[in-house]
Scaffold this active site. Structure first.
Site, PDB file in Angstrom:
ATOM      1  N   CYS A   1      43.569  44.081  36.385  1.00  0.00           N
ATOM      2  CA  CYS A   1      44.176  43.841  35.068  1.00  0.00           C
ATOM      3  C   CYS A   1      45.646  44.272  35.047  1.00  0.00           C
ATOM      4  CB  CYS A   1      43.444  44.632  33.975  1.00  0.00           C
ATOM      5  SG  CYS A   1      41.665  44.665  34.126  1.00  0.00           S
ATOM      6  N   ASP A   2      45.935  45.434  35.600  1.00  0.00           N
ATOM      7  CA  ASP A   2      47.253  46.041  35.387  1.00  0.00           C
ATOM      8  C   ASP A   2      48.157  46.066  36.616  1.00  0.00           C
ATOM      9  OD1 ASP A   2      46.435  46.582  32.779  1.00  0.00           O
ATOM     10  OD2 ASP A   2      45.539  48.498  33.345  1.00  0.00           O
TER      11      ASP A   2
ATOM     12  N   CYS B   1      41.756  49.671  36.032  1.00  0.00           N
ATOM     13  CA  CYS B   1      41.535  48.295  36.501  1.00  0.00           C
ATOM     14  C   CYS B   1      42.797  47.734  37.157  1.00  0.00           C
ATOM     15  CB  CYS B   1      41.106  47.421  35.326  1.00  0.00           C
ATOM     16  SG  CYS B   1      40.962  45.684  35.751  1.00  0.00           S
TER      17      CYS B   1
END
Ligand code: NDP
Length: 305
Positions: free
Chosen positions: A137-138, A134
């Site tokens: 997200c990261d 993701c």
């Protein structure tokens, strides 16, 4: 026996949420069960540009929240829990969850899909230590670093474009010499100087001592092995249906997607499937939402007889 609902919806992505909106607005007593975050896979989309009604695009998280809010306003109940078992029985389907049991007169399965793994040595060991599924997200963790995105579909290219905001260099590693991604994403990626394509190449190993250090790559044309040093690997090679609990109960295709007719009916009366978990789904937020609405209308008809 737990509380009885006319409809239990399993999954809180666009299909489940839209199904929930339609059921609740039809005054059906409806429970939506989601095991992760409301919104499903669209929460990973930094910007959804092809959902009608949002000419400037909308973040996946906001889109999920808005549909949820709309469904709740008509009386949808939501439970954050994992469905552990379903025992179908005419109008008395038992749905067991980590938060207790429920009885469902009808069920809409909208459990979507989960990220496919590469299945190479080092992948599992280094998840969260440089391996990610993701970018939204990261991605910010890789400011100024070299990262790779594996895959050639829309997910891989949108992730690469997002990562180019943070990383110093983004290598897109694809097993063929042609992208599967839409032309518009392809054009944007080609115009982004930080993105470089590595064609006809597969990852055979992810290496690192505690954190990702390098990838072992193989050229699919001449079998030549090479090493790519980097700090982040984003795997974006598609997804697999979340349908395991339905094996043996419903008809699934060879990849595990649930087979329905155009009314979203499965082979068990009163059990419907919608969205990415369904065979032949176009796997778009808008088509998932349409499936959810169709499933809800079919459930309402089923319950009225
Ligand atoms: P796709 O199935 O479309 O693409 C998967 C990609 O990964 C393909 O390029 C495939 O290669 C490659 N791949 C699959 N397995 C492996 C493997 N084991 N090793 C290496 N490469 C592999 O999945 P996506 O997640 O990209 O997209 C899913 C759906 O979601 C699509 O319908 C897409 O349009 C949609 N989507 C839409 C977006 C948007 O419009 N904003 C954003 C993201 C997704 P090959 O091409 O050789 O098969």
């Amino acid at each position: 026996m737990g509380k009885i609902y006319q409809v239990v919806i399993i999954g809180g992505g666009p299909a489940g949420l839209s199904g929930g909106l339609y059921c609740a607005r039809s005054r059906l007593n409806t429970l939506l069960i989601e095991k992760g975050i409301i919104g499903g896979q669209i929460i990973n989309a930094e910007r959804v540009e092809n959902y009608p009604g949002f000419p400037k695009g909308i973040s996946g998280i906001d889109l999920g929240q808005l549909i949820h809010e709309q469904a709740i306003s008509y009386g949808l109940e939501t439970l954050l829990a994992e469905v552990t078992k379903v025992v179908p029985s005419k109008r008395h389907n038992l749905v067991s969850t980590s938060e207790g049991d429920f009885v469902a007169e009808s069920i809409i399965i909208a459990s979507g899909s989960q990220f496919r793994k590469l299945g190479v040595p080092g992948e599992d060991k280094l998840v969260g230590k440089g391996v990610s599924y993701c970018a939204t997200c990261d991605g910010p963790l890789f400011k100024g670093k070299t990262v790779a995105v594996i895959g050639g579909g829309d997910s891989a290219i949108t992730e690469a474009l997002y990562l180019s905001k943070f990383a110093s260099s983004v290598k897109v590693i694809h097993r063929r010499s042609q992208l599967r991604a839409s032309k518009i994403f392809h054009e944007r990626a080609m115009a982004e100087p930080k993105i470089e394509f590595i064609w006809d190449t597969v990852v055979t190993k992810i290496e690192g001592d505690g954190v990702v250090k390098q990838l072992m790559l193989k050229d699919t044309k001449n079998a030549k092995i090479s090493i790519l040093e980097l700090t982040g690997v984003f795997v974006a090679i598609g997804s697999e249906p979340s349908s395991v609990e339905w094996r043996g109960l419903l008809s699934l295709d060879k990849e595990g997607y649930i087979i329905t007719n155009e009314l979203m009916e499965t082979k068990i009366p009163g059990i419907f499937a919608a969205g990415d978990v369904r065979h032949n789904s176009a796997r778009q937020a808008i088509t998932a939402a349409g499936d959810g609405a169709t499933a809800a209308i079919s459930a309402e008809r089923f319950l009225s007889f």
